[in-house]
Design a protein around this motif. Structure first.
Motif, PDB file in Angstrom:
ATOM      1  N   TYR A  50       0.860  -1.181   0.000  1.00 43.35           N
ATOM      2  CA  TYR A  50       0.000   0.000   0.000  1.00 43.35           C
ATOM      3  C   TYR A  50       0.895   1.230   0.000  1.00 43.35           C
ATOM      4  O   TYR A  50       1.880   1.288   0.715  1.00 43.35           O
ATOM      5  N   ALA A  53      -1.829   4.691   3.764  1.00 40.34           N
ATOM      6  CA  ALA A  53      -2.164   3.924   4.965  1.00 40.34           C
ATOM      7  C   ALA A  53      -3.565   3.338   4.769  1.00 40.34           C
ATOM      8  O   ALA A  53      -4.473   4.033   4.315  1.00 40.34           O
ATOM      9  N   ARG A 113       0.709  13.714   4.931  1.00 41.69           N
ATOM     10  CA  ARG A 113      -0.719  13.615   5.213  1.00 41.69           C
ATOM     11  C   ARG A 113      -1.516  14.614   4.392  1.00 41.69           C
ATOM     12  O   ARG A 113      -1.118  15.767   4.247  1.00 41.69           O
ATOM     13  N   THR A 171      -2.921   9.294   4.654  1.00 40.83           N
ATOM     14  CA  THR A 171      -1.481   9.383   4.924  1.00 40.83           C
ATOM     15  C   THR A 171      -0.719   8.611   3.860  1.00 40.83           C
ATOM     16  O   THR A 171      -0.980   7.425   3.649  1.00 40.83           O
ATOM     17  N   LYS A 173       2.374   6.733   2.646  1.00 39.71           N
ATOM     18  CA  LYS A 173       3.471   6.010   3.297  1.00 39.71           C
ATOM     19  C   LYS A 173       4.775   6.261   2.559  1.00 39.71           C
ATOM     20  O   LYS A 173       4.805   6.338   1.332  1.00 39.71           O
TER      21      LYS A 173
END
Length: 175
Positions: A50, A53, A113, A171, A173
């Motif tokens: 992913y 998140a 984010r 978010t 990653k």
């Protein structure tokens, strides 16, 4: 007359091979998805990870398809939601939002984010979008282009459609 043993054997073979067509009420529901995976695995790996998140609720479900527990999780995203109210939710679930943002992130290569709020009107259309955190300003265009044409289930206040915000909190990653 047909031989009962022959019919029973044919049905067993059809069942085992999956040749039977099931009634729509008995059809299997797609497995829940909680995120969008990268299109390809990293070098030396066979696992597509992913890049966002994962969501706490399945992204490939509409609000009515979520379990009661999952709907309660969605309700927690709204600060002052009364028990008589129901939040707005994308008709097709969160997947279209996550997929568009994920694809853009793979192109922009940004981490961090994204926090925004889309105001959903009484007809289920996006009225406006407010951004609070953006790891890259180019994501504003992606989110806007994704959300404005989307149809939402409007919020319900005392059983009637009402305007309410829908939070976007994603978010990205890091690699």
């Amino acid at each position: 007359m047909f031989n009962r043993r022959l019919i029973a054997a044919a049905l067993r073979i059809a069942f085992i091979t999956g040749a039977c067509v099931t009634h729509p009420l008995h059809a299997q529901v797609a497995a829940p998805e909680y995120g969008v995976r990268l299109e390809s695995a990293a070098t030396g790996s066979s696992v597509r990870r992913y890049n966002l998140a994962p969501s706490p609720v399945p992204i490939n479900r509409s609000f009515s398809e979520l379990s009661a527990e999952e709907r309660d999780t969605v309700r927690l995203w709204f600060e002052s939601l009364k028990t008589s109210e129901e939040p707005p939710y994308p008709v097709e679930g969160l997947r279209p939002i996550y997929a568009a943002i994920s694809k853009a992130q793979q192109f922009i290569l940004t981490w961090g984010r994204l926090k925004a709020r889309a105001w959903i009107d009484v007809t289920g259309n996006v009225d406006r979008i407010e951004f609070f955190e953006l790891p890259d300003p180019r994501l504003r265009e992606v989110v806007t282009a994704t959300l404005f044409p989307m149809k939402f289930k409007p919020a319900l206040c005392a059983g009637r459609p009402c305007e309410m915000e829908f939070p976007i909190d994603v978010t990205f990653k890091s690699p």
